[in-house]
Design a protein around this motif. Structure first.
Motif, PDB file in Angstrom:
ATOM      1  N   ASN A 125       0.838  -1.200   0.000  1.00  0.00           N
ATOM      2  CA  ASN A 125       0.000   0.000   0.000  1.00  0.00           C
ATOM      3  C   ASN A 125       0.874   1.251   0.000  1.00  0.00           C
ATOM      4  O   ASN A 125       1.719   1.432   0.873  1.00  0.00           O
ATOM      5  CB  ASN A 125      -0.912  -0.012   1.227  1.00  0.00           C
ATOM      6  N   LEU A 126       0.688   2.120  -0.990  1.00  0.00           N
ATOM      7  CA  LEU A 126       1.493   3.339  -1.137  1.00  0.00           C
ATOM      8  C   LEU A 126       0.767   4.551  -0.565  1.00  0.00           C
ATOM      9  O   LEU A 126      -0.446   4.703  -0.757  1.00  0.00           O
ATOM     10  CB  LEU A 126       1.811   3.601  -2.611  1.00  0.00           C
ATOM     11  N   GLU A 127       1.514   5.415   0.111  1.00  0.00           N
ATOM     12  CA  GLU A 127       0.962   6.691   0.553  1.00  0.00           C
ATOM     13  C   GLU A 127       0.822   7.634  -0.641  1.00  0.00           C
ATOM     14  O   GLU A 127      -0.141   8.389  -0.743  1.00  0.00           O
ATOM     15  CB  GLU A 127       1.870   7.322   1.610  1.00  0.00           C
ATOM     16  N   ASP A 128       1.802   7.582  -1.542  1.00  0.00           N
ATOM     17  CA  ASP A 128       1.786   8.407  -2.752  1.00  0.00           C
ATOM     18  C   ASP A 128       2.369   7.586  -3.902  1.00  0.00           C
ATOM     19  O   ASP A 128       3.048   6.579  -3.674  1.00  0.00           O
ATOM     20  CB  ASP A 128       2.609   9.685  -2.561  1.00  0.00           C
ATOM     21  N   CYS A 129       2.109   8.020  -5.120  1.00  0.00           N
ATOM     22  CA  CYS A 129       2.658   7.325  -6.289  1.00  0.00           C
ATOM     23  C   CYS A 129       4.189   7.293  -6.213  1.00  0.00           C
ATOM     24  O   CYS A 129       4.820   8.235  -5.733  1.00  0.00           O
ATOM     25  CB  CYS A 129       2.224   8.026  -7.579  1.00  0.00           C
ATOM     26  N   LYS A 130       4.765   6.197  -6.699  1.00  0.00           N
ATOM     27  CA  LYS A 130       6.224   6.037  -6.736  1.00  0.00           C
ATOM     28  C   LYS A 130       6.667   6.212  -8.190  1.00  0.00           C
ATOM     29  O   LYS A 130       6.227   5.479  -9.072  1.00  0.00           O
ATOM     30  CB  LYS A 130       6.591   4.639  -6.223  1.00  0.00           C
ATOM     31  N   TYR A 131       7.542   7.193  -8.443  1.00  0.00           N
ATOM     32  CA  TYR A 131       7.945   7.534  -9.803  1.00  0.00           C
ATOM     33  C   TYR A 131       9.278   6.875 -10.157  1.00  0.00           C
ATOM     34  O   TYR A 131      10.224   6.908  -9.356  1.00  0.00           O
ATOM     35  CB  TYR A 131       8.053   9.049  -9.962  1.00  0.00           C
TER      36      TYR A 131
END
Length: 693
Positions: free
Chosen positions: A40-46
């Motif tokens: 589960n990500l808090e924000d998108c991973k670039y």
């Protein structure tokens, strides 16, 4: 339950209107279980800092003003005219000056998600349901994952397929960039497809990055499953059966059925072009009746033939201008951009041309001049349209940098020189004003007239002159101290003091009617007011001189520090560039290695197929002549094929077989098979004799 937001009843008034078979409130909550199946990500991973960026890196500042009540800033809410909100851009603390911090247009940043949970469906695996009623157009959740480029996306498609993954969670972010929520994502990944969805996906700009959000298409009731249409937004390897159970269900996700039934345009493009669903359906029916294939072009989810069939008209309302500008601010498709520009070019209503300017028009066209840098014909049309825009203050032109872009353009191309030079000369005559600041607003709001509550007619702006707010119309060359006719107050019921203010004005109006001032008294009051204004003017000028002097001294102090900062920034930029090059080289190396392994496996498969076309037929005679079971001959056949393939690969791993075995090759296969089977039969008979003995 109603199918659209316009006709759906109020959630509070209607209660739980969802049919019993669609109410999943009583299903067991599987949220915690579902969270163990992915990261589960808090924000998108670039994948790198160079992707996921909005096409225009300049921050867009709205024209709203902060509005605190009980410690909450209500600026830029759903009922406001916030330019950023209307054009799908979030405000950012510290950058939007007048609307203040923590306004209501920060739903992605604040993670203001709807109350949802995961449950287990009968046929579709996990699904997402609403724990509370959700109103139409409400923000539900952000679709998060790893943001990757197209090469990596193609590789992952193959990799996940080879690893036996049943579900794919890819979503296109923009041209050649994708969100992959397969291994890392958010709960939004569990939203299932429906051919009649209650939610939709929309693209927003948040602090310079593009984000994909899921929003309610209509009122969604507590217990309903939240679904959206995968046809445009999700990608997988093979067709899968659809279990949405809607009357209009197309049967499958992926494959030809999906292609034929999918939307012909992304929803945002369709809205901006003024295309209704009925128009799409009619065109699809006509194409099928003619026996013509329906397909998307170049993997962009845009059917060029359909768009070419449209008769586009000029924008006729502020809502249409808003939708067009919203797409143009984020445009990454040159073809659709040209079509949308044609709608703007046809506008004749001056009030709508004012709206083009209001909705970040100059910033938008500054970007488009660069986007269409090689299309001289279209650049000429853009310059002509800019010349038609109504006169305004010079502030927006300067802050957008469009004047510099045009200057660069006419320097580069002589054919546009005259148009560009005339436009720059025209803009140079416009007046520049200070924008009214938050401090000024707070001071003014203590008086009877609060400029935050005034909605001005098209062409009017609030500017700051000599410490006072002025209502300015550049087209009419008119300045007023009081709101122009046609203005409206945007008061709402949140602040009771507004009702008190209205009563105050009414009371004073009645008083003036009963007590008329004589001419002499009126003149004295008028002269006193002029005298006070002159004093205020002198005071403002002195203050401005003092501030300029302080600013000059401060700039001199910081000059050496700024030089050091620039040098450090340049070094950091160079290091980042070198790191980026290194990362790209490593990715290219991995792709080459992966392709080599894939090719080797492919050649091995071809040799197996080549020998398998001959060997089994050669072994049929052994079943009857030597009384060997069919299972034994099948086993021998596989072993012989495997040995022969191994021999060929040892000779030359890169050589693939011919399409058909030659006569000589068949003879060699037959000789090897005979030797192998003679040995096998001898062993088989020895083993059989020993067993009987």
């Amino acid at each position: 339950m109603a199918s659209s937001a316009t006709s759906s009843p109020s959630l509070e008034a209607s209660g739980s209107a969802v049919p019993a078979q669609r109410d999943f409130s009583n299903e067991e909550d599987k949220t915690q279980e579902a969270l163990t199946t992915f990261i589960n990500l808090e924000d998108c991973k670039y994948a790198s800092k160079y992707i996921g960026n909005a096409k225009s890196s300049d921050f867009m500042e709205c024209d709203c003003y902060e509005e605190f009540e009980e410690g909450i800033n209500h600026a830029c809410d759903e009922n406001s005219d916030c330019i950023n909100r209307l054009t799908l851009i979030e405000c950012v603390n510290g950058l939007c000056d007048t609307c203040g911090d923590n306004c209501q247009n920060q739903r992605f940043q604040k993670k203001e998600y709807a109350d949802i949970s995961v449950f287990k469906t009968k046929m579709k695996g996990y699904g997402v349901r609403a724990n509370k009623d959700i109103e139409a157009n409400d923000f539900i959740y952000e679709y998060k994952g790893e943001v990757i480029e197209e090469d990596e996306f193609r590789e992952r498609l193959i990799d996940y397929d080879e690893r036996g993954f049943k579900h794919f969670y890819f979503m296109m972010l923009q041209n050649a960039e994708f969100i992959d929520a397969t291994i890392k994502g958010s709960l939004a990944r569990f939203c299932n497809h429906s051919c009649n969805p209650n939610a939709y996906v929309n693209k927003w700009v948040v602090a310079g990055k593009l984000k994909m959000g899921i929003f309610a298409k209509r009122d969604i009731y507590k217990g309903e499953e939240i679904t959206f249409d995968y046809n445009v937004d999700r990608y997988g390897a093979t067709a899968q059966k659809c279990y949405c159970e809607e009357p209009n269900c197309i049967g499958f996700l992926g494959g030809k059925t999906q292609t034929d039934s999918a939307s012909l345009l992304p929803q945002s493009y369709a809205d901006a072009l003024g295309v209704k669903v009925s128009v799409e359906k009619k065109w699809i029916r006509e194409m099928k009746a003619k026996g013509l294939k329906i397909d998307k072009s170049n993997g962009t989810n845009i059917n060029i033939s359909f768009v070419e069939s449209l008769s586009l008209a000029a924008c006729e309302s502020m809502d249409e201008v808003t939708k067009v500008m919203s797409v143009l601010l984020q445009i990454d498709d040159e073809y659709i951009g040209q079509k949308l520009l044609s709608r703007l070019f046809m506008i004749t209503d001056e009030s709508l041309l004012h709206q083009v300017i209001k909705f970040h028009g100059y910033r938008c066209f500054a970007k488009l001049l660069q986007f269409y840098a090689n299309d001289i014909g279209l650049l000429g049309q853009i310059l002509e349209f800019l010349d038609r825009l109504p006169k305004t203050t010079k502030n927006g032109i300067t802050s957008s940098g469009i004047d510099k872009k045009i200057n660069d353009l006419i320097t580069r191309d002589n054919t546009l020189y005259n148009k560009g030079e005339e436009l720059l000369e025209k803009w140079n005559s416009y007046e520049t004003y200070n924008r009214i600041s938050k401090k000024d607003i707070n001071e003014i709001s203590k008086k009877a007239t609060d400029v935050r509550r005034i909605r001005l007619p098209p062409g009017w702006e609030i500017v700051h002159e000599n410490g006072q707010p002025m209502y300015y119309n550049a087209q009419l060359q008119t300045k007023l101290r009081h709101p122009p006719s046609g203005s409206s107050k945007t008061f709402n019921s949140r602040t009771s003091s507004r009702d008190n203010l209205h009563g105050f004005h009414k009371k004073n109006s009645n008083f003036n009617k009963r007590h008329r001032l004589d001419d002499d008294a009126y003149e004295k009051i008028k002269m006193k007011r002029i005298e006070n204004e002159m004093k205020a003017l002198e005071k403002a000028k002195d203050e401005e001189k003092r501030l300029l002097k302080e600013k000059f001294e401060l700039e001199n102090q910081k000059k050496s520090e700024l030089t050091k900062i620039i040098e450090f920034a340049n070094k950091q930029k160079e290091l980042e560039r070198e790191q980026s090059i290194k990362e790209k080289e490593e990715r290219a190396k991995r792709r080459v290695e992966k392709k080599q392994v894939s090719r080797s496996s492919h050649i091995e498969h071809k040799w197996n197929k080549f020998f398998a076309s001959v060997v089994p037929n050669l072994l049929k005679k052994y079943e009857n002549e030597h009384n060997i079971s069919h299972e034994h001959t099948k086993h021998c056949s596989r072993e012989i094929v495997k040995i022969l393939t191994s021999k060929e690969l040892k000779k030359d791993p890169s050589r693939a077989p011919d399409e058909e075995p030659t006569k000589e090759k068949r003879a060699k296969i037959r000789d090897f098979t005979t030797i192998y089977m003679d040995k096998f039969i001898q062993k088989y008979q020895d083993k059989k004799s020993t067993k009987h003995a």
